[in-house]
Design a protein around this motif. Structure first.
Motif, PDB file in Angstrom:
ATOM      1  N   THR A 104       0.547  -0.997  -0.368  1.00  0.00           N
ATOM      2  CA  THR A 104       0.659   0.255   0.151  1.00  0.00           C
ATOM      3  C   THR A 104       1.047   1.356  -0.355  1.00  0.00           C
ATOM      4  O   THR A 104       2.124   1.439   0.241  1.00  0.00           O
ATOM      5  CB  THR A 104      -1.192  -0.198   1.144  1.00  0.00           C
ATOM      6  N   ARG A 105       0.092   2.384  -0.612  1.00  0.00           N
ATOM      7  CA  ARG A 105       0.843   3.928  -0.392  1.00  0.00           C
ATOM      8  C   ARG A 105       0.131   4.560   0.684  1.00  0.00           C
ATOM      9  O   ARG A 105       0.394   5.541   1.032  1.00  0.00           O
ATOM     10  CB  ARG A 105       0.912   4.226  -1.548  1.00  0.00           C
ATOM     11  N   THR A 106      -0.477   3.772   0.928  1.00  0.00           N
ATOM     12  CA  THR A 106      -1.856   4.474   2.180  1.00  0.00           C
ATOM     13  C   THR A 106      -0.877   4.404   3.745  1.00  0.00           C
ATOM     14  O   THR A 106      -0.029   3.562   4.054  1.00  0.00           O
ATOM     15  CB  THR A 106      -2.670   4.134   2.528  1.00  0.00           C
ATOM     16  N   GLY A 107      -0.723   5.332   4.130  1.00  0.00           N
ATOM     17  CA  GLY A 107       1.255   5.598   5.649  1.00  0.00           C
ATOM     18  C   GLY A 107       0.786   5.965   7.076  1.00  0.00           C
ATOM     19  O   GLY A 107       1.244   6.311   7.680  1.00  0.00           O
ATOM     20  N   ALA A 108      -1.084   5.447   6.657  1.00  0.00           N
ATOM     21  CA  ALA A 108      -1.728   6.236   8.291  1.00  0.00           C
ATOM     22  C   ALA A 108      -2.198   5.424   8.532  1.00  0.00           C
ATOM     23  O   ALA A 108      -3.146   3.905   9.171  1.00  0.00           O
ATOM     24  CB  ALA A 108      -2.917   6.786   7.697  1.00  0.00           C
ATOM     25  N   PHE A 109      -0.595   4.749  10.148  1.00  0.00           N
ATOM     26  CA  PHE A 109      -0.673   3.800  10.595  1.00  0.00           C
ATOM     27  C   PHE A 109      -0.570   4.650  12.194  1.00  0.00           C
ATOM     28  O   PHE A 109      -0.611   5.757  12.739  1.00  0.00           O
ATOM     29  CB  PHE A 109       0.916   3.093  10.817  1.00  0.00           C
ATOM     30  N   LYS A 110      -0.825   3.893  13.088  1.00  0.00           N
ATOM     31  CA  LYS A 110      -1.328   4.049  14.577  1.00  0.00           C
ATOM     32  C   LYS A 110      -0.761   2.492  15.774  1.00  0.00           C
ATOM     33  O   LYS A 110      -0.763   1.438  15.161  1.00  0.00           O
ATOM     34  CB  LYS A 110      -2.225   4.931  14.913  1.00  0.00           C
ATOM     35  N   ARG A 111      -0.337   2.488  16.756  1.00  0.00           N
ATOM     36  CA  ARG A 111      -0.524   1.347  17.526  1.00  0.00           C
ATOM     37  C   ARG A 111      -1.894   1.290  18.143  1.00  0.00           C
ATOM     38  O   ARG A 111      -2.972   2.063  18.378  1.00  0.00           O
ATOM     39  CB  ARG A 111       0.399   2.115  19.033  1.00  0.00           C
ATOM     40  N   ASP A 112      -1.982   0.333  17.626  1.00  0.00           N
ATOM     41  CA  ASP A 112      -3.545  -0.542  18.493  1.00  0.00           C
ATOM     42  C   ASP A 112      -3.020  -0.557  20.168  1.00  0.00           C
ATOM     43  O   ASP A 112      -2.364  -0.288  20.688  1.00  0.00           O
ATOM     44  CB  ASP A 112      -3.565  -2.314  17.845  1.00  0.00           C
ATOM     45  N   GLY A 113      -3.786  -1.631  20.462  1.00  0.00           N
ATOM     46  CA  GLY A 113      -4.031  -1.834  21.726  1.00  0.00           C
ATOM     47  C   GLY A 113      -3.086  -2.332  22.710  1.00  0.00           C
ATOM     48  O   GLY A 113      -2.386  -2.594  23.803  1.00  0.00           O
ATOM     49  N   GLU A 114      -2.189  -3.023  21.699  1.00  0.00           N
ATOM     50  CA  GLU A 114      -0.964  -3.738  21.788  1.00  0.00           C
ATOM     51  C   GLU A 114       0.040  -3.662  21.455  1.00  0.00           C
ATOM     52  O   GLU A 114       1.499  -4.064  21.762  1.00  0.00           O
ATOM     53  CB  GLU A 114      -0.820  -5.875  21.534  1.00  0.00           C
ATOM     54  N   GLY A 115       0.073  -2.301  21.294  1.00  0.00           N
ATOM     55  CA  GLY A 115       1.671  -1.473  20.846  1.00  0.00           C
ATOM     56  C   GLY A 115       1.512  -1.746  19.607  1.00  0.00           C
ATOM     57  O   GLY A 115       2.652  -1.070  18.895  1.00  0.00           O
ATOM     58  N   TYR A 116       1.063  -2.664  19.215  1.00  0.00           N
ATOM     59  CA  TYR A 116       1.239  -2.841  16.842  1.00  0.00           C
ATOM     60  C   TYR A 116       0.906  -2.015  16.578  1.00  0.00           C
ATOM     61  O   TYR A 116      -0.276  -0.873  16.091  1.00  0.00           O
ATOM     62  CB  TYR A 116       0.970  -3.390  16.817  1.00  0.00           C
ATOM     63  N   LEU A 117       1.605  -1.569  15.176  1.00  0.00           N
ATOM     64  CA  LEU A 117       1.416  -0.662  14.402  1.00  0.00           C
ATOM     65  C   LEU A 117       0.444  -0.928  13.175  1.00  0.00           C
ATOM     66  O   LEU A 117       1.187  -1.934  12.775  1.00  0.00           O
ATOM     67  CB  LEU A 117       2.714  -0.198  13.509  1.00  0.00           C
ATOM     68  N   VAL A 118      -0.347  -0.695  13.108  1.00  0.00           N
ATOM     69  CA  VAL A 118      -1.156  -1.113  12.084  1.00  0.00           C
ATOM     70  C   VAL A 118      -2.439   0.745  11.692  1.00  0.00           C
ATOM     71  O   VAL A 118      -1.883   1.632  11.770  1.00  0.00           O
ATOM     72  CB  VAL A 118      -2.262  -1.753  13.568  1.00  0.00           C
ATOM     73  N   ASP A 119      -2.396  -0.448  10.621  1.00  0.00           N
ATOM     74  CA  ASP A 119      -2.806   0.905   9.374  1.00  0.00           C
ATOM     75  C   ASP A 119      -4.839   0.683  10.590  1.00  0.00           C
ATOM     76  O   ASP A 119      -4.931   0.784  11.152  1.00  0.00           O
ATOM     77  CB  ASP A 119      -3.337   0.627   8.368  1.00  0.00           C
ATOM     78  N   ASP A 120      -5.655   1.499   9.362  1.00  0.00           N
ATOM     79  CA  ASP A 120      -6.793   1.687   9.496  1.00  0.00           C
ATOM     80  C   ASP A 120      -7.858   0.699   9.745  1.00  0.00           C
ATOM     81  O   ASP A 120      -8.994   0.567  10.289  1.00  0.00           O
ATOM     82  CB  ASP A 120      -7.426   3.208   8.772  1.00  0.00           C
ATOM     83  N   ASN A 121      -7.648  -0.043   9.020  1.00  0.00           N
ATOM     84  CA  ASN A 121      -8.287  -1.619   9.064  1.00  0.00           C
ATOM     85  C   ASN A 121      -7.413  -3.009   9.708  1.00  0.00           C
ATOM     86  O   ASN A 121      -8.098  -3.705   9.817  1.00  0.00           O
ATOM     87  CB  ASN A 121      -8.140  -2.389   7.248  1.00  0.00           C
ATOM     88  N   GLY A 122      -6.496  -2.072  10.960  1.00  0.00           N
ATOM     89  CA  GLY A 122      -6.121  -3.308  11.705  1.00  0.00           C
ATOM     90  C   GLY A 122      -5.134  -4.226  11.141  1.00  0.00           C
ATOM     91  O   GLY A 122      -4.545  -5.151  11.412  1.00  0.00           O
ATOM     92  N   ASP A 123      -4.765  -3.682   9.667  1.00  0.00           N
ATOM     93  CA  ASP A 123      -3.876  -4.641   8.998  1.00  0.00           C
ATOM     94  C   ASP A 123      -2.120  -3.845   9.696  1.00  0.00           C
ATOM     95  O   ASP A 123      -1.941  -2.859   9.971  1.00  0.00           O
ATOM     96  CB  ASP A 123      -3.961  -4.604   7.396  1.00  0.00           C
ATOM     97  N   TYR A 124      -1.460  -5.264   9.912  1.00  0.00           N
ATOM     98  CA  TYR A 124       0.164  -5.237  10.606  1.00  0.00           C
ATOM     99  C   TYR A 124       1.231  -4.177   9.376  1.00  0.00           C
ATOM    100  O   TYR A 124       1.423  -5.104   9.099  1.00  0.00           O
ATOM    101  CB  TYR A 124       0.313  -6.045  11.218  1.00  0.00           C
ATOM    102  N   LEU A 125       1.924  -3.298   9.831  1.00  0.00           N
ATOM    103  CA  LEU A 125       2.713  -2.794   9.134  1.00  0.00           C
ATOM    104  C   LEU A 125       3.355  -3.387   9.550  1.00  0.00           C
ATOM    105  O   LEU A 125       4.511  -4.265  10.424  1.00  0.00           O
ATOM    106  CB  LEU A 125       3.005  -1.440   9.544  1.00  0.00           C
ATOM    107  N   LEU A 126       4.429  -4.058   8.703  1.00  0.00           N
ATOM    108  CA  LEU A 126       6.261  -5.135   8.515  1.00  0.00           C
ATOM    109  C   LEU A 126       7.163  -4.242   8.050  1.00  0.00           C
ATOM    110  O   LEU A 126       7.729  -3.876   7.112  1.00  0.00           O
ATOM    111  CB  LEU A 126       6.117  -5.818   7.402  1.00  0.00           C
ATOM    112  N   VAL A 127       7.973  -5.143   9.519  1.00  0.00           N
ATOM    113  CA  VAL A 127       9.033  -4.246   9.328  1.00  0.00           C
ATOM    114  C   VAL A 127      10.449  -5.096   9.402  1.00  0.00           C
ATOM    115  O   VAL A 127       9.676  -6.150   9.923  1.00  0.00           O
ATOM    116  CB  VAL A 127       9.461  -2.905  10.452  1.00  0.00           C
ATOM    117  N   ALA A 128      11.808  -4.758   9.769  1.00  0.00           N
ATOM    118  CA  ALA A 128      12.547  -5.158   9.780  1.00  0.00           C
ATOM    119  C   ALA A 128      12.634  -5.048  11.285  1.00  0.00           C
ATOM    120  O   ALA A 128      13.389  -4.118  11.914  1.00  0.00           O
ATOM    121  CB  ALA A 128      13.634  -5.020   9.577  1.00  0.00           C
TER     122      ALA A 128
END
Length: 642
Positions: A104-128
């Motif tokens: 995706t090109r949409t970079g609107a991420f935030k932390r969920d209740g467990e601190g994970y970075l997710v988008d508005d749909n709750g999809d997890y951002l993948l990182v190293a």
């Protein structure tokens, strides 16, 4: 006739798709990261009328052949969320949805209740993931400093979601090395003074006005108590008054010691002044003591000392000696330190006034002579051919009559003392204060010696350790030794000394102090750098990388398949997602990231509305073609009926 009918029908279908696509573009004009879709049309097939050399095809309708993605950069919108990201240039974020990887090109991420970075749909951002957070028993997290966070991304890196907790601690790093850079001001007049101590060497002392006394080997004076003395032609002289002995039925007994020699001269009752003078003159001559008869009595002279202790009142006590500064004292009248000087003065006072005086240095750096008796005592200082004027002036009021129960005090003797400071960190995170005090100690043979003191205190100002050392500078103020000092308490560390000692007009301390320890830090916030590093910022000013966000690229971005929600997945046409690397195999993003910003939709509203109007007109025209074909068919049917 039916061909035109079907042409119109396919046109209606194609233009309906076009309206749908442009309508969708307009609907997503405010969707962050949305990429405009452009409908592309083509003919279905053509019927060739003949094999003539000129075109003789009849079109058989149209269809929607594809939708192209407009990959142009959208404008950037600033936000206050550090996890809002935009890609400046080509590339895609990767997210995980239902255990599948999408882009995706949409970079609107935030932390969920467990601190994970997710988008508005709750999809997890993948990182190293650096995997350098350790969970503590109390639920907080500590950063494992031993994990290398350089080059987190490679072609083989397994990307995963990342959790960014709020309660993160950066453990302390104990100080192992500190460096002090400073000049120890050695101007002739200074303001960085403190009172002298008993151990202060006179060669490094200053006057009450902060002026260097510059006392050197051989500087001398005469100090005395009791009967007055003079100094002339390299001789100390005192004039002893002699009177006629009154006839009282008792002999006049002159019982005394002079410069360690004992005299006991018994003069008959009623002896005259002249008779007594002659007897003393002869006795002194026999003892090798320089003397001469004067109008008042007899004058005694000596180049070094006159110590006369009388056992009765017929002779006055006198204790006068030529005393000299020596960097290496060899006899009883040579002094180096204030302690040496005071001991000499005390010894002379004891000879003239036994048990009546006390010589000491007070807290203001003044040499004091207390008269503990009820009688007035006499003290004096005399200049010699090698006297230091500044030194004599500073002694000042010591050479006076000292009334009973009072004290004579010199002016202040001051030492050049300069202090610097800094902090060190213990392994347990405690922040201690290190005070560094340098005191000019001695000037000797073209070298200048300073005393250094290291004092380390805990946060409550309790002294942990104190350490002293000597520094030696050459005559140009360059440090000869030591260049470093080892400290063992509260921990092993090295203090590097980058010091000079030369005159400066600015007398205040100017220095720099650095140390490699780091105090414990608590998480302030997170930020994301332009290369995708997820950085935790701590209260101690330090930063730690917890992960890195990759930017993926494709051989053919147009081959990506849209699944809705601004998500795309790879296909055979797009080929596999790739990461750019340099010639050494190190990851390069190919595009920079901007945090606190989102990429806006790249839909051009004016163009979209224009395209919509054009397709609408085309749709109406295709509908007209259908109705016209219908009318033509109806006319043909009517002709047959007729």
């Amino acid at each position: 006739m039916t061909t035109s009918f079907y042409n119109g029908i396919t046109g209606l279908k194609s233009f309906q798709y076009g309206i749908d696509i442009w309508g969708n573009n307009i609907a997503n004009i405010n969707t962050n990261g949305y990429k405009e879709e452009v409908p592309e049309f083509s003919t279905l097939f053509a019927d060739q009328l003949s094999d003539q050399p000129i075109s003789s095809d009849i079109g058989m309708g149209s269809r929607l052949s594809s939708t192209a993605i407009n990959l142009s950069q959208g404008s950037l919108i600033q936000t206050d969320n550090p996890f809002d990201l935009s890609i400046n240039g080509e590339g895609w974020f990767s997210v995980s949805k239902d255990n599948q990887t999408y882009y995706t090109r949409t970079g609107a991420f935030k932390r969920d209740g467990e601190g994970y970075l997710v988008d508005d749909n709750g999809d997890y951002l993948l990182v190293a993931n650096a995997n350098n957070l350790i969970k503590n028993p109390d639920g907080s997290y500590s950063v494992n400093r031993s994990i290398n966070t350089d080059n987190l991304i490679s072609q083989n890196t397994q990307m995963s979601p990342i959790s960014l907790p709020n309660d993160v601690i950066l453990p302390a790093v104990a100080t192992t090395e500190a460096t002090l850079t400073a000049n120890l001001n050695d101007n002739s007049v200074i303001s960085t003074t403190t009172p002298a101590t008993e151990e202060s060497d006179f060669s490094a002392l200053y006057s009450k006005d902060g002026q260097d006394l510059q006392i050197r080997n051989g500087d001398s004076l005469v100090f005395g108590f009791g009967n007055p003395a003079t100094y002339d032609n390299n001789l100390i002289s005192t004039d002893i008054c002699i009177n006629d002995d009154p006839k009282d039925g008792k002999d006049a007994v002159y019982d005394f010691t002079l410069n360690g020699k004992t005299f006991n001269i018994d003069m008959p009752d009623g002896s005259t002044k002249e008779e007594i003078q002659d007897a003393l003159h002869k006795a002194f001559d026999d003892a090798g003591i320089q003397n001469q008869i004067t109008d008042n009595g007899i004058e005694i002279s000596d180049p070094n000392q006159i110590i006369l202790k009388s056992n009765n009142v017929l002779m006055p006590n006198i204790a006068a000696a030529k005393i000299s500064y020596s960097s290496d004292p060899q006899n009883q009248y040579e002094f180096s330190t204030i302690s040496d000087f005071n001991n000499i003065i005390q010894s002379l006072a004891n000879d003239a006034y036994p048990d009546e005086t006390k010589v000491y240095l007070d807290s203001e750096g003044r040499i004091c002579i207390d008269n503990n008796s009820v009688n007035t005592i006499n003290a004096y200082s005399l200049k010699t051919e090698d006297s230091n004027d500044l030194f004599m002036n500073n002694l000042g009021r010591l050479g006076n009559e000292i009334y009973g129960q009072t004290s004579a005090k010199s002016y202040d003797f001051l030492q050049n003392s300069q202090s610097f400071g800094g902090n060190i960190i213990e392994a347990n995170g405690q922040k201690d204060t290190m005070s560094l005090t340098f005191t000019k100690q001695k000037v000797l043979n073209g070298q200048i010696q300073w005393n250094g003191e290291i004092s380390i205190k805990d946060p409550d100002s309790n002294v942990i350790s104190t350490q002293n050392f000597e520094l030696t500078f050459d005559e140009n103020g360059q440090l000869l030794s030591p260049k470093s000092v080892n400290i063992t308490d509260p921990q092993n560390m090295t203090l590097n000394l980058d010091l000079t000692s030369y005159a400066k007009s600015d007398t205040g301390p100017s220095y720099s102090y650095t140390q490699n320890g780091i105090e414990e830090g608590y998480l302030n916030n997170y930020q994301i750098s332009s290369n995708g590093n997820i950085e935790a910022l701590f209260s101690n000013g330090q930063m730690s990388v917890l992960g890195q966000i990759p930017v993926y690229h494709f051989q053919n971005d147009q081959g990506l398949e849209s699944i809705g929600g601004n998500l795309f997945r790879e296909t055979d046409n797009s080929n596999k997602a790739i990461l750019y690397t340099d010639q050494n195999g190190n990851y390069i993003s190919g595009s920079s990231l901007s945090s606190n910003s989102l990429e806006a939709s790249n839909v051009n509203f004016s163009q979209a509305m224009t395209e919509l109007i054009v397709i609408q007109k085309a749709y109406s025209s295709a509908a007209k073609a259908v109705t016209t074909s219908d009318q033509m068919i109806q006319r043909a049917i009517d002709m047959k009926k007729g």
